[in-house]
Scaffold this motif. Sequence first.
Motif, short mmCIF file in Angstrom:
data_model
loop_
_atom_site.label_atom_id
_atom_site.label_comp_id
_atom_site.label_asym_id
_atom_site.label_seq_id
_atom_site.Cartn_x
_atom_site.Cartn_y
_atom_site.Cartn_z
N TYR A 1 32.23 41.73 38.60
CA TYR A 1 32.54 42.92 39.40
C TYR A 1 33.99 42.87 39.88
CZ TYR A 1 27.72 44.63 39.92
OH TYR A 1 26.47 45.15 39.69
N ALA A 2 34.70 43.97 39.73
CA ALA A 2 35.99 44.12 40.40
C ALA A 2 35.71 44.42 41.86
CB ALA A 2 36.79 45.25 39.77
N ASP B 1 41.39 46.01 41.60
CA ASP B 1 41.21 44.66 41.06
C ASP B 1 40.68 44.67 39.63
OD1 ASP B 1 41.88 43.02 43.44
OD2 ASP B 1 40.16 44.05 44.32
N LEU B 2 40.67 45.83 38.99
CA LEU B 2 40.13 45.93 37.64
C LEU B 2 40.86 45.02 36.67
CD1 LEU B 2 38.41 47.09 35.37
CD2 LEU B 2 39.96 49.06 35.29
N ALA C 1 39.73 41.45 37.26
CA ALA C 1 38.37 41.24 36.76
C ALA C 1 38.35 41.19 35.25
CB ALA C 1 37.45 42.34 37.28
N THR C 2 39.16 42.03 34.62
CA THR C 2 39.25 42.03 33.16
C THR C 2 39.78 40.70 32.65
OG1 THR C 2 39.65 44.42 33.12
CG2 THR C 2 40.29 43.18 31.16
N GLU D 1 32.12 47.36 29.02
CA GLU D 1 32.88 47.88 30.15
C GLU D 1 32.62 49.37 30.37
OE1 GLU D 1 37.46 47.67 31.89
OE2 GLU D 1 37.07 47.26 29.78
N LEU E 1 31.36 43.99 32.46
CA LEU E 1 32.46 44.18 33.41
C LEU E 1 32.20 45.44 34.21
CD1 LEU E 1 35.22 43.25 34.41
CD2 LEU E 1 36.25 44.41 32.45
N VAL F 1 33.12 48.10 37.35
CA VAL F 1 34.15 48.62 38.25
C VAL F 1 33.63 49.93 38.84
CG1 VAL F 1 35.33 49.84 36.39
CG2 VAL F 1 36.59 49.28 38.46
N GLN G 1 32.35 38.19 41.61
CA GLN G 1 33.24 39.20 42.19
C GLN G 1 34.67 38.65 42.10
OE1 GLN G 1 33.85 39.94 46.56
NE2 GLN G 1 32.72 41.83 46.08
N ARG H 1 38.94 39.22 42.77
CA ARG H 1 40.09 39.88 43.38
C ARG H 1 41.37 39.34 42.76
NH1 ARG H 1 39.11 42.76 48.00
NH2 ARG H 1 37.08 42.46 49.00
N PHE I 1 43.29 34.19 40.21
CA PHE I 1 42.16 35.01 40.63
C PHE I 1 41.48 34.38 41.84
CE2 PHE I 1 42.47 34.54 36.04
CZ PHE I 1 42.73 35.83 35.62
#
Length: 254
Positions: A21-22, A27-28, A31-32, A114, A144, A146, A160, A162, A179
């Motif tokens: 999770y973003a 924060d996408l 997270a990617t 995604e 993924l 978002v 999660q 960030r 991260f």
Amino acid sequence: MSSLDETLNGGLARAALHEVYAAEVADLAAATGFALGLALRAGVAEEKAAERPVLWVRQDFVDAEAGRLHAPGLSELGLDPSRLLLVRARDGEGVLRAGAEAARCPALGAVLIEPWGEPRLFDLTASRRLALAAEGSGVPVLLLRVAAAQAPSAARTRWQVRALASRALEANAPGSPAFAVRLLRQRGGAAEREWRVEWDRDRRSFAERSLFDRSDRLVPRTDHAAPLSRPLVPFPGDGQVAADGRDSSLRRAG
């Protein structure tokens, strides 16, 4: 990373579904990058898997919001763009259907799914289908998420992520992707632990950073740009080509 692997009882399970999770839409990119790192890391334990293609199913709306995947950025993270099979779908339901089909294919090194937000058809039953497909094929499946709230699922782990500011190298060169990650759920194991990590592209592994490192700060928010550690997957502003005008070399597969 030893402490993370110990928490996961030896490392991330390959034949399983994992959710990333973003923490926020901004924060996408982080997270990617983390999800791709997990996918690459899962291939280290199995020599042949390290050369198998990675199939990435992406909803068109993600491209519209964040820009298309950028081949040089993927290469900086350690994924040869020639190994990437990119499938684009118009809606979340299409993403889930394509991802479920891909998860059944043992010839893949990993599957990244995604969607944007909360697809109508994604529920506990749908997540079980993905988990069973991963178990049957032996392929790690990373979902993924978002702009989505946490919900019950059959995922083996839930994370999660960030964005974290990278530490500059000599001559103020950009540092490794960084991260702040929290393990929210682990089926049959401990959870609710947090790490601050850097991605080592050459070793295909995460290294832990001290929680007391003064440079270890979350990337500040702005109203006009998403936070990025520079080597993370960059999204070109026009969503079409790299900043230098060269084609990204990625081709639409579906």
